[in-house]
Design a protein around this motif. Structure first.
Motif, PDB file in Angstrom:
ATOM      1  N   UNK A  32       0.834  -1.202   0.000  1.00 21.24           N
ATOM      2  CA  UNK A  32       0.000   0.000   0.000  1.00 21.24           C
ATOM      3  C   UNK A  32       0.870   1.255   0.000  1.00 21.24           C
ATOM      4  N   UNK A  33       0.247   2.369  -0.318  1.00 24.78           N
ATOM      5  CA  UNK A  33       0.895   3.673  -0.204  1.00 24.78           C
ATOM      6  C   UNK A  33       0.486   4.266   1.138  1.00 24.78           C
ATOM      7  N   UNK A  34       1.453   4.530   2.012  1.00 26.67           N
ATOM      8  CA  UNK A  34       1.136   5.092   3.324  1.00 26.67           C
ATOM      9  C   UNK A  34       0.617   6.524   3.240  1.00 26.67           C
ATOM     10  N   UNK A  35       0.886   7.226   2.158  1.00 23.50           N
ATOM     11  CA  UNK A  35       0.541   8.636   2.099  1.00 23.50           C
ATOM     12  C   UNK A  35       1.327   9.410   3.143  1.00 23.50           C
ATOM     13  N   UNK A  36       0.640  10.225   3.925  1.00 22.32           N
ATOM     14  CA  UNK A  36       1.325  11.023   4.949  1.00 22.32           C
ATOM     15  C   UNK A  36       1.378  10.325   6.312  1.00 22.32           C
ATOM     16  N   UNK A  37       0.872   9.098   6.394  1.00 24.99           N
ATOM     17  CA  UNK A  37       1.045   8.330   7.625  1.00 24.99           C
ATOM     18  C   UNK A  37       2.526   8.049   7.854  1.00 24.99           C
ATOM     19  N   UNK A  38       2.985   8.235   9.092  1.00 25.52           N
ATOM     20  CA  UNK A  38       4.372   8.013   9.516  1.00 25.52           C
ATOM     21  C   UNK A  38       5.336   9.021   8.906  1.00 25.52           C
ATOM     22  N   UNK A  39       4.817  10.075   8.271  1.00 25.46           N
ATOM     23  CA  UNK A  39       5.655  11.169   7.794  1.00 25.46           C
ATOM     24  C   UNK A  39       5.665  12.308   8.801  1.00 25.46           C
ATOM     25  N   UNK A  40       6.539  13.293   8.624  1.00 23.08           N
ATOM     26  CA  UNK A  40       6.573  14.430   9.539  1.00 23.08           C
ATOM     27  C   UNK A  40       5.309  15.279   9.438  1.00 23.08           C
ATOM     28  N   UNK A  41       4.800  15.717  10.587  1.00 22.05           N
ATOM     29  CA  UNK A  41       3.630  16.592  10.647  1.00 22.05           C
ATOM     30  C   UNK A  41       3.870  17.618  11.740  1.00 22.05           C
ATOM     31  N   UNK A  42       3.495  18.880  11.487  1.00 19.53           N
ATOM     32  CA  UNK A  42       3.710  19.889  12.516  1.00 19.53           C
ATOM     33  C   UNK A  42       3.581  21.294  11.994  1.00 19.53           C
ATOM     34  N   UNK A  43       4.349  22.220  12.597  1.00 20.80           N
ATOM     35  CA  UNK A  43       4.256  23.633  12.239  1.00 20.80           C
ATOM     36  C   UNK A  43       5.605  24.315  12.391  1.00 20.80           C
ATOM     37  N   UNK A  44       5.746  25.455  11.721  1.00 24.25           N
ATOM     38  CA  UNK A  44       6.959  26.270  11.816  1.00 24.25           C
ATOM     39  C   UNK A  44       6.571  27.730  11.659  1.00 24.25           C
ATOM     40  N   UNK A  45       7.225  28.607  12.431  1.00 26.98           N
ATOM     41  CA  UNK A  45       6.913  30.037  12.319  1.00 26.98           C
ATOM     42  C   UNK A  45       8.014  30.771  11.553  1.00 26.98           C
ATOM     43  N   UNK A  46       7.892  32.084  11.470  1.00 23.74           N
ATOM     44  CA  UNK A  46       8.813  32.879  10.654  1.00 23.74           C
ATOM     45  C   UNK A  46      10.232  32.874  11.190  1.00 23.74           C
ATOM     46  N   UNK A  47      10.420  32.545  12.477  1.00 21.24           N
ATOM     47  CA  UNK A  47      11.753  32.511  13.084  1.00 21.24           C
ATOM     48  C   UNK A  47      12.351  31.105  13.082  1.00 21.24           C
ATOM     49  N   UNK A  48      11.653  30.155  12.502  1.00 19.24           N
ATOM     50  CA  UNK A  48      12.144  28.775  12.489  1.00 19.24           C
ATOM     51  C   UNK A  48      11.740  27.966  13.696  1.00 19.24           C
ATOM     52  N   UNK A  49      11.102  28.611  14.691  1.00 19.08           N
ATOM     53  CA  UNK A  49      10.594  27.855  15.829  1.00 19.08           C
ATOM     54  C   UNK A  49       9.486  26.919  15.347  1.00 19.08           C
ATOM     55  N   UNK A  50       9.350  25.790  15.984  1.00 12.50           N
ATOM     56  CA  UNK A  50       8.286  24.901  15.566  1.00 12.50           C
ATOM     57  C   UNK A  50       8.325  23.574  16.286  1.00 12.50           C
ATOM     58  N   UNK A  51       7.315  22.782  16.018  1.00 14.83           N
ATOM     59  CA  UNK A  51       7.219  21.429  16.561  1.00 14.83           C
ATOM     60  C   UNK A  51       6.782  20.505  15.428  1.00 14.83           C
ATOM     61  N   UNK A  52       7.515  19.413  15.272  1.00 19.26           N
ATOM     62  CA  UNK A  52       7.200  18.417  14.246  1.00 19.26           C
ATOM     63  C   UNK A  52       7.192  17.044  14.893  1.00 19.26           C
ATOM     64  N   UNK A  53       6.119  16.328  14.679  1.00 18.88           N
ATOM     65  CA  UNK A  53       6.014  14.973  15.171  1.00 18.88           C
ATOM     66  C   UNK A  53       5.960  14.004  14.012  1.00 18.88           C
ATOM     67  N   UNK A  54       5.741  12.751  14.325  1.00 21.53           N
ATOM     68  CA  UNK A  54       5.549  11.725  13.306  1.00 21.53           C
ATOM     69  C   UNK A  54       4.070  11.382  13.295  1.00 21.53           C
TER      70      UNK A  54
END
Length: 421
Positions: free
Chosen positions: A353-375
């Motif tokens: 199967x194609x996992x798509x975005x499952x088990x890929x990085x997901x999260x956010x980033x702001x203009x200063x590079x701060x952010x949180x990314x999970x799996x």
């Protein structure tokens, strides 16, 4: 990868303090909900000021989509007129994103929303993103309709039936014992269909209630609650959390303790965890200094499962960006395997199967590079009335197909519960 990176005209971004202590989810309209929440804090957003959807990579290296995303992100942020009266990580313009697990899959997506409501350390703020100076985003006035229950669900098996997936696990174990690789993570999918469109807000409300220690997210249709933090960046400080090795929670304190002791004393699970820690340390070395990892894993107890966990701390080197780190860390041994290239080939062959975005990085980033990314784990892809659920297990030489099926079922329960009224 040849991508036309269309960016809007100069954006006007305004962030102001918001004297509002309500649950963040109560701000969300049903349409285009974006979210990243843990323990009542985080970000919710809606509307689209800009969006980037990337095709499959042509060379399969895995780096092209992250470079394209970084280029688009830089153009968006550098061209914006930003007035940020709060000045915390997550204020100003924030881009939410989700990348596919496999570079050969299309649909890695970044979204700059029109309206963002955030909370951190008890402080709440409102950010608006407009196309021209003095404009006011109509999205902020979107009617907040009541959250709809999901209703009856019709369940069906995924790409592989239960026996077929068990056979895939047995094949992977045979290859590992034959010396082809050390570890591979195999995933399953399952399908549910409701009688009407699924309201993602209902899922988010249940996930934030039942899994407050996880990161509940909603990005471009992918909704879930992941325990696995890939990277948190604040200034040049980077933190991460390695999870590998799992047992369910026990129905009694005594049984819970027995399962915990079984996990911490399991050579198979400790070995699997060690591969994940070594992989992360090797990956971070070119981008970070002062990498600190505890010598022994901790026990992380969540509502439905318990994991072996190792917190990681590091300092980002000058010139390295948040997406540089995300690109280098994906896929971790915890969701791919060891060695990575071999594990990816085995996944493509055995999962079917194609996992798509499952088990890929997901999260956010702001203009200063701060952010949180999970799996993107413990999640489902929501499209209208349909939901596609995912669960994966780390396979090593000592893995037993029946035990891995039980572990996958325990991981499915998160999203089954979120979908069930």
């Amino acid at each position: 990868m040849s991508v036309a990176l269309e960016t809007p005209q100069q954006l006007t971004v305004r962030t102001v303090a918001l004297p509002d202590g309500r649950d963040l989810l109560t701000h969300l309209p049903e349409r285009t909900p974006l979210a990243w929440i843990r323990r009542g804090e985080g970000l919710v957003a809606w509307g689209e000021a800009a969006r980037l959807t990337l095709p499959a990579e042509s060379d399969g290296s895995g780096a092209e989509r992250f470079r394209a995303a970084a280029h688009w992100l830089s153009a968006i942020m550098s061209g914006a007129d930003i007035d940020d009266a709060v000045g915390l990580p997550g204020t100003g313009p924030v881009v939410f994103g989700g990348f596919t697990f496999d570079p050969g899959s299309p649909d890695s997506t970044l979204v700059l929303p029109r309206v963002i409501v955030g909370r951190r350390g008890g402080r709440t703020w409102l950010t608006t993103v407009c196309d021209r100076p003095g404009a006011h985003p109509s999205d902020i006035l979107t009617a907040m309709t009541p959250v709809r229950p999901v209703g009856p669900l019709h369940w069906s098996e995924g790409t592989l039936s239960t026996p077929e997936w068990g056979d895939a696990v047995a094949s992977a174990v045979a290859r590992i014992r034959g010396g082809d690789l050390d570890k591979v993570v195999l995933a399953r999918d399952a399908h549910a269909e409701a009688d009407s469109d699924i309201d993602a807000r209902a899922l988010l409300a249940r996930l934030t209630r039942d899994y407050a220690d996880c990161y509940a997210f909603s990005v471009a249709g992918m909704v879930g609650a992941t325990p696995e933090l890939l990277i948190r960046r604040e200034g040049d400080a980077v933190t991460s959390l390695v999870l590998a090795g799992t047992r369910p929670r026990g129905a009694t304190c005594e049984r819970d303790g027995e399962l915990a002791a079984e996990l911490t004393g399991s050579d198979k699970d400790v070995e699997e965890h060690g591969y994940a820690v070594d992989s992360l340390r090797e990956t971070l070395s070119p981008l970070c200094s002062a990498i600190e990892v505890s010598e022994e894993p901790e026990l992380l107890r969540l509502a439905n499962v318990q994991h072996l966990a190792s917190p990681v701390r590091a300092t980002l080197l000058p010139g390295a960006s948040t997406l540089d780190v995300v690109a280098a860390m994906h896929p971790t041994a915890a969701v791919g395997g060891t060695p990575t290239a071999t594990a990816m080939r085995v996944i493509r062959e055995l999962e079917g199967m194609d996992r798509g975005r499952y088990a890929g990085p997901v999260g956010w980033v702001d203009a200063h590079g701060n952010g949180e990314w999970g799996i993107a784990l413990r999640c489902a892809e929501i499209e209208g009335r349909r939901a596609r659920l995912f669960a994966g297990c780390g396979i090593v030489a000592g893995s037993d197909p029946e035990a891995e099926l039980a572990e996958a079922d325990s991981k499915f329960r998160v999203m089954r519960g979120a979908l069930t009224d």
